[in-house]
Design a protein around this motif. Structure first.
Motif, PDB file in Angstrom:
ATOM      1  N   VAL A 252       1.154  -1.146   0.006  1.00  0.00           N
ATOM      2  CA  VAL A 252      -0.021  -0.071   0.151  1.00  0.00           C
ATOM      3  C   VAL A 252       0.971   1.045  -0.017  1.00  0.00           C
ATOM      4  CG1 VAL A 252      -1.568   1.345   1.002  1.00  0.00           C
ATOM      5  CG2 VAL A 252      -1.872  -1.128   1.125  1.00  0.00           C
ATOM      6  N   SER A 253       0.708   2.128  -0.960  1.00  0.00           N
ATOM      7  CA  SER A 253       1.409   3.492  -1.175  1.00  0.00           C
ATOM      8  C   SER A 253       0.188   4.398  -1.323  1.00  0.00           C
ATOM      9  CB  SER A 253       2.175   3.533  -2.306  1.00  0.00           C
ATOM     10  OG  SER A 253       3.123   2.166  -2.128  1.00  0.00           O
ATOM     11  N   LYS A 254       0.601   5.942  -0.867  1.00  0.00           N
ATOM     12  CA  LYS A 254      -0.122   7.071  -1.019  1.00  0.00           C
ATOM     13  C   LYS A 254      -0.381   7.191  -2.710  1.00  0.00           C
ATOM     14  CE  LYS A 254      -1.216   8.884   2.860  1.00  0.00           C
ATOM     15  NZ  LYS A 254      -0.128  10.018   3.271  1.00  0.00           N
ATOM     16  N   LEU A 255      -1.389   7.262  -3.049  1.00  0.00           N
ATOM     17  CA  LEU A 255      -1.694   7.548  -4.774  1.00  0.00           C
ATOM     18  C   LEU A 255      -1.803   8.913  -4.823  1.00  0.00           C
ATOM     19  CD1 LEU A 255      -2.284   6.187  -7.260  1.00  0.00           C
ATOM     20  CD2 LEU A 255      -4.846   6.017  -7.049  1.00  0.00           C
ATOM     21  N   ASN A 256      -0.972   9.592  -5.752  1.00  0.00           N
ATOM     22  CA  ASN A 256      -0.836  10.740  -5.812  1.00  0.00           C
ATOM     23  C   ASN A 256      -1.524  11.315  -7.227  1.00  0.00           C
ATOM     24  OD1 ASN A 256       0.660  11.383  -3.464  1.00  0.00           O
ATOM     25  ND2 ASN A 256       2.768  10.895  -4.720  1.00  0.00           N
ATOM     26  N   PRO A 258      -5.215  10.209  -9.628  1.00  0.00           N
ATOM     27  CA  PRO A 258      -6.186   9.107  -9.690  1.00  0.00           C
ATOM     28  C   PRO A 258      -6.003   8.334 -10.883  1.00  0.00           C
ATOM     29  CG  PRO A 258      -6.779  11.514  -9.304  1.00  0.00           C
ATOM     30  CD  PRO A 258      -5.396  11.651  -9.393  1.00  0.00           C
ATOM     31  N   ILE A 259      -6.510   7.096 -10.663  1.00  0.00           N
ATOM     32  CA  ILE A 259      -6.673   6.287 -12.036  1.00  0.00           C
ATOM     33  C   ILE A 259      -7.773   5.852 -12.103  1.00  0.00           C
ATOM     34  CG2 ILE A 259      -4.187   5.306 -11.521  1.00  0.00           C
ATOM     35  CD1 ILE A 259      -5.461   2.905 -10.454  1.00  0.00           C
ATOM     36  N   ALA A 260      -8.200   5.146 -13.103  1.00  0.00           N
ATOM     37  CA  ALA A 260      -9.884   4.540 -13.484  1.00  0.00           C
ATOM     38  C   ALA A 260     -10.228   4.030 -12.205  1.00  0.00           C
ATOM     39  CB  ALA A 260      -9.761   3.668 -14.541  1.00  0.00           C
ATOM     40  N   LYS A 261     -11.577   4.165 -11.962  1.00  0.00           N
ATOM     41  CA  LYS A 261     -12.215   3.689 -10.811  1.00  0.00           C
ATOM     42  C   LYS A 261     -12.422   2.066 -11.141  1.00  0.00           C
ATOM     43  CE  LYS A 261     -13.630   6.442  -7.611  1.00  0.00           C
ATOM     44  NZ  LYS A 261     -13.007   6.140  -6.055  1.00  0.00           N
ATOM     45  N   GLY A 262     -12.084   0.947 -10.208  1.00  0.00           N
ATOM     46  CA  GLY A 262     -12.032  -0.097 -10.801  1.00  0.00           C
ATOM     47  C   GLY A 262     -11.122  -0.992  -9.927  1.00  0.00           C
ATOM     48  N   VAL A 274      -4.460  -4.798  -8.901  1.00  0.00           N
ATOM     49  CA  VAL A 274      -4.116  -3.165  -8.557  1.00  0.00           C
ATOM     50  C   VAL A 274      -5.579  -2.987  -8.165  1.00  0.00           C
ATOM     51  CG1 VAL A 274      -3.823  -1.015  -9.479  1.00  0.00           C
ATOM     52  CG2 VAL A 274      -2.340  -3.073 -10.275  1.00  0.00           C
ATOM     53  N   ARG A 275      -5.590  -1.919  -7.099  1.00  0.00           N
ATOM     54  CA  ARG A 275      -7.077  -1.458  -6.653  1.00  0.00           C
ATOM     55  C   ARG A 275      -6.614  -0.299  -5.912  1.00  0.00           C
ATOM     56  NH1 ARG A 275      -9.914  -3.340  -1.133  1.00  0.00           N
ATOM     57  NH2 ARG A 275     -10.568  -1.199  -1.549  1.00  0.00           N
ATOM     58  N   THR A 276      -7.425   0.780  -5.915  1.00  0.00           N
ATOM     59  CA  THR A 276      -7.479   1.966  -5.165  1.00  0.00           C
ATOM     60  C   THR A 276      -8.211   1.787  -3.800  1.00  0.00           C
ATOM     61  OG1 THR A 276      -9.195   2.983  -6.180  1.00  0.00           O
ATOM     62  CG2 THR A 276      -7.055   3.504  -7.125  1.00  0.00           C
ATOM     63  N   TYR A 277      -7.953   2.475  -2.679  1.00  0.00           N
ATOM     64  CA  TYR A 277      -8.685   2.495  -1.611  1.00  0.00           C
ATOM     65  C   TYR A 277      -8.653   3.933  -0.818  1.00  0.00           C
ATOM     66  CZ  TYR A 277      -9.677   1.589   3.390  1.00  0.00           C
ATOM     67  OH  TYR A 277     -10.370   1.641   4.689  1.00  0.00           O
ATOM     68  N   LEU A 285      -2.777   3.438  -3.185  1.00  0.00           N
ATOM     69  CA  LEU A 285      -2.773   2.434  -4.387  1.00  0.00           C
ATOM     70  C   LEU A 285      -2.370   0.910  -3.636  1.00  0.00           C
ATOM     71  CD1 LEU A 285      -2.627   1.843  -7.565  1.00  0.00           C
ATOM     72  CD2 LEU A 285      -0.264   1.752  -7.078  1.00  0.00           C
ATOM     73  N   VAL A 286      -3.240  -0.076  -3.746  1.00  0.00           N
ATOM     74  CA  VAL A 286      -2.886  -1.212  -3.324  1.00  0.00           C
ATOM     75  C   VAL A 286      -2.515  -2.272  -4.574  1.00  0.00           C
ATOM     76  CG1 VAL A 286      -3.975  -3.360  -2.200  1.00  0.00           C
ATOM     77  CG2 VAL A 286      -4.747  -1.114  -1.417  1.00  0.00           C
TER      78      VAL A 286
END
Length: 509
Positions: A252-256, A258-262, A274-277, A285-286
Motif C-alpha cells: 500500500v502506497s499513497k496514490l498521488n 487518480p486512476i480509473a475507478k475499478g 491493482v486497486r485503489t482505496y 494504491l493497493v
C-alpha cells in the motif's frame, strides 16, 4: 510476520479464550470470512453455535487479501465450461453473484462501516500472446449470458493494455472492518466466539464430534464446520494432495494521481493485482500479486522490490507504507471444495481451496452450508462437492504430487551448513551430529534452533527470509522461527533442539 493494512486500520472487539469443556450443536472452526458468514447464516436456525479461532478474528488469510468482492475470477468460465460443461460454468457465476449479494445485504442491513464501494472489475493483458485467451473467455461468457464487456483498452489506466474484460456491479471494501462489524453482529445474536484457541485434533464418538484444543479443553458438537482455510483433519479425503499452497504479496502506497475507478488483475505471469482505496481524504494504491508456491522462493524480500518497481514505473505514488503476504490454497480445477468432508460423514463440513477468490466464495460456502444443514441439499452442492473426482483425476494432480514427492526426497538429502556463525535476523539450515536443524537469531541476538521436519507429513522445511518462518514446500504448513504454527495443515509445533524429534501427525482419520 507483518500485519496487513486492513488489520492495522481496524481493531475490533476482543473475545475470550476457551478455558473449559463445552457442548454445542454446531462448532465452526475459524473466525475468518467463511466462519463468520456461516455463523451469520446459521444464527436463525435455533441451534447453539460456537466459533473457535486460533488467533484473533480476521487475522488469518481473510484479513490479508485485496478486499475485492467479485465474480470475475480470472479466466475461469471458459475453463469450467471445457471441463464440466456450460451449465456448471453458469452455476459458478450465479453462486458468486449470490455471495456478493449476501455481503452487500449484510453490510446494508447491519450498517457496517467498512469502506464498501461498488466498482467494476477488469481482467486485462499487456501481452499479445495472451489476447486470444481473453477473447475466448469473452466468447464463452457471451454464450453463458455473463455480462462481460470486451475492451481494447482501459481509459485512465496507465498500462499498455492490449485487451480487457469488464464486469460491472462488483465491489471492494476493508475486509477487517467488515469482519469486525460482522463478528459484533454475530455475538449480539448469542453466538459464542473464542479467540486464541487453536485446535489440535478431532475424533468422533457416539454420533458426536469431540474437538480438542491446545489448552486441553474439549468441545462436544453434533456438527463441525472446518472453516480455517486449510484442512487440518482429513478423513482420508487426502485434501493435502488435492490443493497447492501459494504465497502472494501486497503493498500500500499513497496514490498521488487518480486512476480509473475499478479493480484490476492481469492474465499473464507474474500476476499483478491493482486497486485503489480511499479513507477520508487519503487515496491509496493497493498493488501486488507476484505469487509463487509456498516454500519455492529463494528470497521473498526481493518480491516487494519488484512490486514497488512496477508500481513506481506505472503509477504516481508516494513511498511504500505497508507490505504483507498471505497464503491461499489452489485446487487443480480452480473450484473450491465446499460441503461434506466425505460421503460418510453427514455432519462434518469443509470449505477450502478458494483459489485466491475467498471473499465471494466464503459467502457461497455459508449459503451452501445453510442449505445442506436445513434442507439436505443445495443447488450448488455438486459443483463444489469435495468428493468430485474431476478435481483430482487429471494430469495436473499427478504432476503436482510428483513434484511433492520430489521435494520430500530432495529435502531429505540436501546438505545443511556446518558453520554456525548466524547473524541477527538470519536463518539457515545447519547440521548438528549428522542431523539437520533450522537456526535463526532474532534482532536481540537470541538463537532459536528447531527440528525442521514438518509435523504434518515429514517434509523438510525451507526458511522464508521475509516472514522469518520455516515453510513446507509440500503442503504449505508454516512455522514461526520459535517453532509455533503459523499455517496448517500441521497441528503440532516444531521442537527446539534438545526436545527430541518432531511428532509427525497428519490427522488423516
Amino acid at each position: 510476520m507483518e500485519n496487513s493494512f486492513w488489520i492495522l486500520t481496524s481493531q475490533g472487539a476482543s473475545y475470550p479464550t476457551l478455558d473449559k469443556d463445552i457442548d454445542t450443536d454446531c462448532l465452526i472452526v475459524g473466525a475468518g470470512l467463511t466462519g463468520l458468514h456461516t455463523a451469520y447464516m446459521l444464527s436463525d436456525i435455533g441451534k447453539k453455535i460456537v466459533v473457535l479461532e486460533s488467533d484473533k478474528v480476521g487475522y488469518g488469510s481473510s484479513g490479508r487479501n485485496t478486499g475485492k468482492i467479485t465474480s470475475s475470477h480470472g479466466l475461469i468460465y471458459d475453463s469450467i465450461s471445457k471441463k464440466y460443461g456450460d451449465e456448471k460454468s453458469r452455476l459458478y457465476y450465479e453462486a458468486n453473484e449470490d455471495g456478493l449479494k449476501l455481503i452487500k445485504n449484510i453490510i446494508k442491513k447491519n450498517n457496517i462501516d467498512c469502506n464498501f464501494e461498488e466498482l467494476p472489475n477488469y481482467i486485462f493483458t499487456e501481452n499479445d500472446d495472451d489476447l486470444n485467451k481473453i477473447k475466448e473467455e469473452y466468447k464463452t461468457c457471451q454464450k453463458l449470458e455473463i455480462p462481460y464487456e470486451y475492451l481494447n483498452n482501459i481509459e485512465n489506466f496507465p498500462l499498455s493494455v492490449k485487451g480487457a474484460l469488464k464486469l460491472d456491479n462488483q465491489a471492494q471494501f476493508n475486509t477487517k472492518k467488515y469482519m469486525d462489524g460482522l463478528a459484533k453482529v454475530i455475538s449480539s445474536k448469542g453466538i459464542e466466539i473464542y479467540e486464541n484457541t487453536p485446535v489440535v485434533g478431532l475424533e468422533k464418538k457416539n454420533n458426536e464430534y469431540i474437538v480438542k484444543t491446545k489448552y486441553n479443553n474439549e468441545i462436544k458438537a453434533k456438527m463441525v464446520i472446518i472453516a480455517s482455510s486449510n484442512i487440518w483433519h482429513d478423513e482420508l479425503g487426502l485434501y493435502f494432495s488435492k490443493e497447492q499452497a501459494y504465497r502472494s504479496y501486497l503493498t500500500v502506497s499513497k496514490l498521488n494521481k487518480p486512476i480509473a475507478k475499478g479493480m484490476f488483475i492481469n492474465v499473464e505471469q507474474p500476476s499483478k493485482t491493482v486497486r485503489t482505496y480511499t479513507d477520508k481524504d487519503k487515496n491509496y494504491l493497493v498493488c501486488g500479486g507476484f505469487d509463487h508456491k509456498t516454500g519455492k522462493c529463494d528470497d521473498e524480500s526481493n518480491i516487494f522490490n519488484d512490486i514497488v518497481e512496477f508500481a513506481k514505473n506505472n503509477f504516481k505514488i508516494g513511498t511504500l507504507e505497508y507490505r504483507w503476504s498471505t497464503q491461499d490454497y489452489i485446487t487443480t480445477d480452480n473450484i473450491p471444495y465446499i460441503g461434506h468432508i466425505n460421503k460418510e460423514q453427514e455432519n462434518l463440513y469443509i470449505a477450502t481451496g478458494f483459489c485466491k477468490w475467498g471473499i465471494s466464495t466464503s459467502a457461497v460456502a455459508a449459503i451452501i452450508f445453510k442449505d445442506l444443514i436445513t434442507t439436505g441439499n443445495s443447488k450448488y452442492k455438486e459443483l463444489f462437492n469435495p468428493s468430485r473426482t474431476g478435481s483430482y483425476l487429471n494430469l495436473k494432480y499427478l504432476k503436482e504430487n510428483t513434484i511433492m514427492a520430489y521435494d520430500y526426497i530432495k529435502g531429505k538429502i540436501k546438505k545443511g551448513s556446518t558453520e554456525f556463525d548466524i547473524q541477527k535476523e538470519e536463518g539457515k539450515i545447519i547440521v548438528i551430529d549428522g542431523d539437520k536443524y533450522g537456526a535463526y537469531r532474532d534482532k536481540d541476538g537470541k538463537l532459536y534452533v528447531v527440528d525442521i521436519t514438518c509435523t504434518h507429513l515429514g517434509c523438510e522445511l525451507k526458511f522464508n527470509s521475509f516472514e522469518k518462518s520455516w515453510d513446507c514446500p509440500c503442503h504449505g504448513s508454516r512455522f514461526n522461527y520459535d517453532g509455533s504454527i503459523l499455517n496448517g495443515p500441521a497441528l503440532k509445533p516444531l521442537k527446539l533442539l534438545g526436545m527430541g524429534d518432531n511428532d509427525i501427525d497428519p490427522d488423516l482419520v
